[in-house]
Every structure is written in structure tokens, then in C-alpha cells.
Design a protein around this motif. Sequence first.
Motif, PDB file in Angstrom:
ATOM      1  N   ASP A 109      53.630  24.651   3.673  1.00 58.23           N
ATOM      2  CA  ASP A 109      52.227  24.049   4.735  1.00 58.23           C
ATOM      3  C   ASP A 109      52.821  23.840   6.021  1.00 58.23           C
ATOM      4  N   ALA A 110      53.880  23.265   6.118  1.00 59.11           N
ATOM      5  CA  ALA A 110      54.267  22.961   7.524  1.00 59.11           C
ATOM      6  C   ALA A 110      54.690  24.198   8.471  1.00 59.11           C
ATOM      7  N   TYR A 111      55.639  24.883   7.761  1.00 62.08           N
ATOM      8  CA  TYR A 111      55.758  26.258   8.603  1.00 62.08           C
ATOM      9  C   TYR A 111      54.493  27.180   8.845  1.00 62.08           C
ATOM     10  N   GLY A 112      53.626  27.198   7.712  1.00 61.41           N
ATOM     11  CA  GLY A 112      52.510  27.959   7.950  1.00 61.41           C
ATOM     12  C   GLY A 112      51.550  27.298   8.990  1.00 61.41           C
ATOM     13  N   LYS A 113      51.375  25.907   8.951  1.00 58.20           N
ATOM     14  CA  LYS A 113      50.299  25.374  10.249  1.00 58.20           C
ATOM     15  C   LYS A 113      51.185  25.388  11.519  1.00 58.20           C
ATOM     16  N   SER A 114      52.514  25.681  11.700  1.00 61.98           N
ATOM     17  CA  SER A 114      53.356  25.633  13.017  1.00 61.98           C
ATOM     18  C   SER A 114      53.544  27.315  13.171  1.00 61.98           C
ATOM     19  N   LYS A 115      52.990  28.224  12.349  1.00 57.97           N
ATOM     20  CA  LYS A 115      52.789  29.602  12.563  1.00 57.97           C
ATOM     21  C   LYS A 115      54.455  30.246  12.421  1.00 57.97           C
ATOM     22  N   VAL A 156      49.606  29.005   2.020  1.00 54.39           N
ATOM     23  CA  VAL A 156      49.712  30.343   2.337  1.00 54.39           C
ATOM     24  C   VAL A 156      48.391  30.945   2.957  1.00 54.39           C
ATOM     25  N   VAL A 157      47.339  30.965   2.176  1.00 54.81           N
ATOM     26  CA  VAL A 157      46.066  31.450   2.637  1.00 54.81           C
ATOM     27  C   VAL A 157      45.581  30.770   4.000  1.00 54.81           C
ATOM     28  N   ARG A 158      45.795  29.384   4.128  1.00 52.03           N
ATOM     29  CA  ARG A 158      45.286  28.881   5.396  1.00 52.03           C
ATOM     30  C   ARG A 158      46.308  29.285   6.467  1.00 52.03           C
ATOM     31  N   ALA A 159      47.478  29.553   6.279  1.00 52.94           N
ATOM     32  CA  ALA A 159      48.318  29.865   7.491  1.00 52.94           C
ATOM     33  C   ALA A 159      47.853  31.200   7.988  1.00 52.94           C
ATOM     34  N   PHE A 160      47.713  32.470   7.099  1.00 57.10           N
ATOM     35  CA  PHE A 160      47.464  33.623   7.531  1.00 57.10           C
ATOM     36  C   PHE A 160      45.813  33.529   8.209  1.00 57.10           C
ATOM     37  N   GLY A 161      44.746  32.819   7.357  1.00 56.69           N
ATOM     38  CA  GLY A 161      43.598  32.709   7.689  1.00 56.69           C
ATOM     39  C   GLY A 161      43.128  31.950   9.375  1.00 56.69           C
ATOM     40  N   SER A 162      44.109  30.971   9.374  1.00 53.57           N
ATOM     41  CA  SER A 162      43.787  30.427  10.760  1.00 53.57           C
ATOM     42  C   SER A 162      44.534  31.151  11.887  1.00 53.57           C
ATOM     43  N   SER A 163      45.323  31.983  11.726  1.00 49.03           N
ATOM     44  CA  SER A 163      45.967  32.848  12.678  1.00 49.03           C
ATOM     45  C   SER A 163      45.102  34.142  12.749  1.00 49.03           C
ATOM     46  N   GLN A 207      44.179  29.598 -10.433  1.00 51.72           N
ATOM     47  CA  GLN A 207      42.961  29.670 -10.026  1.00 51.72           C
ATOM     48  C   GLN A 207      42.572  28.844  -8.948  1.00 51.72           C
ATOM     49  N   PRO A 208      41.480  29.367  -7.883  1.00 54.57           N
ATOM     50  CA  PRO A 208      41.328  28.652  -6.715  1.00 54.57           C
ATOM     51  C   PRO A 208      40.419  27.383  -7.150  1.00 54.57           C
ATOM     52  N   ASN A 209      40.438  26.396  -5.854  1.00 52.43           N
ATOM     53  CA  ASN A 209      39.777  25.198  -6.222  1.00 52.43           C
ATOM     54  C   ASN A 209      38.629  25.089  -4.876  1.00 52.43           C
ATOM     55  N   ILE A 210      38.089  24.228  -4.898  1.00 49.70           N
ATOM     56  CA  ILE A 210      37.202  24.034  -3.631  1.00 49.70           C
ATOM     57  C   ILE A 210      37.852  23.968  -2.429  1.00 49.70           C
ATOM     58  N   MET A 211      38.859  23.570  -2.266  1.00 50.67           N
ATOM     59  CA  MET A 211      39.922  23.545  -1.042  1.00 50.67           C
ATOM     60  C   MET A 211      40.096  25.200  -0.601  1.00 50.67           C
ATOM     61  N   THR A 212      40.197  25.837  -1.696  1.00 52.33           N
ATOM     62  CA  THR A 212      40.664  27.270  -1.347  1.00 52.33           C
ATOM     63  C   THR A 212      39.423  27.980  -0.833  1.00 52.33           C
ATOM     64  N   PHE A 213      37.995  27.729  -1.397  1.00 44.55           N
ATOM     65  CA  PHE A 213      37.035  28.331  -0.955  1.00 44.55           C
ATOM     66  C   PHE A 213      36.602  27.816   0.420  1.00 44.55           C
ATOM     67  N   ASN A 214      36.849  26.399   0.925  1.00 42.47           N
ATOM     68  CA  ASN A 214      36.647  26.023   2.148  1.00 42.47           C
ATOM     69  C   ASN A 214      37.653  26.568   3.292  1.00 42.47           C
ATOM     70  N   ILE A 215      38.876  27.046   2.966  1.00 43.96           N
ATOM     71  CA  ILE A 215      39.611  27.693   3.659  1.00 43.96           C
ATOM     72  C   ILE A 215      39.347  29.229   4.035  1.00 43.96           C
ATOM     73  N   LEU A 216      38.796  29.832   2.857  1.00 38.72           N
ATOM     74  CA  LEU A 216      38.270  31.277   2.939  1.00 38.72           C
ATOM     75  C   LEU A 216      36.894  31.152   4.060  1.00 38.72           C
ATOM     76  N   GLY A 262      34.439  32.651   8.944  1.00 38.79           N
ATOM     77  CA  GLY A 262      33.758  32.004   9.918  1.00 38.79           C
ATOM     78  C   GLY A 262      34.100  32.135  11.352  1.00 38.79           C
ATOM     79  N   LYS A 263      35.430  31.654  11.486  1.00 41.72           N
ATOM     80  CA  LYS A 263      36.003  32.190  12.775  1.00 41.72           C
ATOM     81  C   LYS A 263      36.361  33.316  13.292  1.00 41.72           C
ATOM     82  N   ALA A 264      36.630  34.049  12.063  1.00 42.97           N
ATOM     83  CA  ALA A 264      36.945  35.677  12.576  1.00 42.97           C
ATOM     84  C   ALA A 264      35.486  36.502  12.797  1.00 42.97           C
TER      85      ALA A 264
END
Length: 503
Positions: A257-263, A291-298, A317-326, A331-333
Motif C-alpha cells: 500500500d505504501a509503495y503504491g501510494k508513493s508510485k 494494487v488496484v488503487r496504485a495503478f488506478g490513481s496514476s 472477492q471485491p468489497n465496497i472499497m474495491t468498487f469505490n476505488i474503481l 471518474g478521474k480518467a
Amino acid sequence: MASLLSSTQPLPPEFNRGRAPSTKTAAPRAQTTPHPQPSSADSNTKLAVVTERQAAELKRLKHKESKDRKEETNKKIASRKAISVVLMREATKSHIEKKKGSKRLLPRTVLEALHERITALRWESALKVFQLLQEQLWYRPNPGVYIKLIVMLGKCKQPEKAEELFQAMIDEGCGVSHESYTALISAYGRSSLFDKAFSLLEQMKDTPDCQPDVHTYSILIKSCLHVFAYDRVQALLSDMETQHIRPNTITYNTLIDAYGKSKRFAEMESTLVAMLSQRDCEPDVWTMNSVVRAFGSSGQIETMEKCFERFHSAGIQPNIMTFNILLDSYGKAGNYKKMSAVMEYMQKYHYSWTIVTYNVVIDAFGRAGDLTQMEYLFRLMQSERIKPSCVTLCSLVRAYGIAGKPEKIGGVLHFVENSDVKLDAVFFNCLVDAYGRLGCFTEMKGVLEMMEQKGCSPDKITYRTMIKAYSFNKMTGHVKELHELLQSAGSQMSWSQRQKPDF
């Protein structure tokens, strides 16, 4: 003839003189003789029996009714007493700090008051209640209470107070443990005092029955990652290998998570590979989300989708946090078609929206300029009894500022006045930026007064946003005044002590 007559038409007794009455002939007479009418004495007896039964039944019903009424009254009295006791206990808990010197307080009242203050991170009040707890006649030192207080002080960035409690725990006869050492190390780690934290780690290694485990190292690694101290992280991982302590899923998820947030995608992927190579360390939904957040936010949407499919095909299985990230990534893309597909999937499989979901989609439609859809979602959010947050209001203000709708911003401020949403500097900075874009300089200056009324101090971003708006409109006098204010205040004052510019 006589037998026939006697069988069909019996004669009256006075004409049968030739034969004495026998038992045979007596039987028919007994059968044909009509039943005698009940006498008045029998009727009175039966009536008396019925009356007695009715009286007994009535008495029983009255007794039962009286008993039920008495039980109901007792319940009401007990309920009033219970409410009174609860109110008294709540009043005692809310003002328990003022009962200093009282040594006969109820254990439940004191312990509940302490727990409430620890949960709310009110460390000063919690320490006062703990001091009152120690004064009670029934008090016995409990290391669990000390550990909770140390963890709370760590979260409140009070490591020195935490160490004082750690020493007090030892002085009261509570032996040090792995948990107490870990809590103290976490307190110093949260305040970025790593020299002291690492010193305690070495001290922990030399203390019998207090050897650090993977939980201790994971907490310290997380603190180092929070301030991007990657060299210390590598030192801790090497130390774990020396101590034959294998990272667990939490350790790997923290690193990923930390490596993904710092790219730092190379380190993130290598950590994921190391995690997959461990037999007893399986990735979970938190791994997938990181992992999904790291690539999606970039903006790497295709890579994000491939990673999501791989994790999903592996049975995660994805949870509500997964769908929020997607949703946030699409949306930002600007990929609103796929964002709508995710929303339809969530609706189909009955995933309940959270405040994060609403904030993400409201921000996405606001950025797209679809104010109608944005406002509909804002109303839907309130109808679902989900309280808007400061993030929600920032998205609304930003969208109205970009769309050139100052009157709509006034509507947001009216909503704020009639709600209990806690505002922060980020909201006011969005407000300053929106009014600056619209050229509403009077309203922009009024934001500073609004901040003062709400007890919020302007920061660097507030003044820089105002300078940007004045510069764009070539208002050099105001720009110069703001620059002089920033330079004169410099390092001599905190931002909360600086005066507002006088325009």
C-alpha cells in the motif's frame, strides 16, 4: 291371551288381582314410570353450587387483575429507577474529573468514563480519570489499562507521557510484556522519533519473555513508511530476517500500500512477488485494493483492470472499497461509461453505497460538469440518511466554481449554516478558489471572516490561492500586500497567529 295383553296393554294394578306382583313385571313398570319432577330443594342446591363457582371464578380474576396491575406498577417504578440510575451514572461520568478525592465511586462508572475518553482520544481527561481510578479503595493495578492508555497517547502524539505511564506501570508491580513494549514503540514511531523507537526495540530484544514479533516490526515499518523513511524500512526487514521472523499478510499489505501510494511500482511488484512466494501468506482483498488503487490513481487504467481480473480469478472477492476505488479511477480518467457500469453492477448485486461512494461519484459528475446528476446524487444521499461530509461540500463548491454558478455556492453555504458538518481549512480554501475563479473578490475576502467565526485559521494555501486570483486579474496592490504579509510573518509566527490582510 293374558301374556299378550300384559305385553301390549298392561292393565292397571287394581285389576290384576289373580297374580302377585313379581320382579319380572316390576321391571316394565319401572321403565315406563315417568321421572319425578325436581324438587325446589334440589334446584336451590344446584343454584348455590353455580353461584359459588361464579364467585370463585370472579375472585380469581380479580386477584389475577390485581396481581398484573401490581406487576405493571412495579415495572414502571423499576424502569424509572433504572433511568434515574443511568442518568446519575452518565452525569457522574461526564463530570467525574471534578470528583477528585472521592474514594468510593462505583467501579463501573469510573471504568466506563475512562473507556469513553480513551476511545475519543481525550488524553488529558483520560489521564485525570485514571488518576481518580488509582485513588479508589477497590483499585488494583491492571497492565491492560496501562497498555490502552499508552496506545491512546501514541495516537495523540504524546510519547513522553506514554513512557511515564510505562514506568509507572513497572513501579506499581506490573511486569513488562511484549504488548506494553510494542505499544510504547508505536507511540514513538507515530511521532517519528525513530532513534528512540529503535533503541526500545533493542532493549526489547534483551528483555526476557519480551522478544519482538512480526506485529512489533509491522507497526514500526508502518510508521517509517508514513514519513517515507525507506532506508529504515529495509533495515527493519533485514533485522526480521536475522531474527528469523517472517513477514505476514499485514506486513506485506502495509508495504504494498505504501509503495503504491508513493508510485514506487517496482518495489510494490517485487513485494507482491515475495508475498506470493510464501506458502502461508496469501494475498487478500486488502492486497487487491492496494494494487488496484496504485495503478488506478496514476491513470494506468488497463493495468488496473488486468490486476483486478487476476485477483478476482484467484478467488478474491471485491468489497465496497474495491468498487469505490474503481469508481474513483474511472471518474478521474473521464471514463464515465465504465463508471456507470460499475454503479449498475453494485446495484445488481445489492452493494450498499457508503459516504465514500457518494463522495466519489458526486466529485466525478462535478468534474464532468453534469450538475444535474451531481445535485440528484446529493439529494439521494440525504434521503438515504447519509450525512454529507466536508469532502462532499468541497466537490459541490469546486463544481459550481468551474461552472460559473456563484448563486449555487450560496446555496451550499446556506446548507452549511443549517447543518452540523465540521468544516476544515480545505473547504474554505475551495471556497476561496471558487470565488477567485468567478471574480467575486468581496465574497472571497469574506471567507477569511467566515474562517474566523468557525475557529479555523488560514494557511499557506489560503493566501496563495488569493494571490493567484488577484494576479490573474492584475490587482497588483492586493498581491503586494499579501506577499508582504507572508514575508513579514515568515518563520516568526505560526499560521494561526497571523493577521488577516486589510484590504
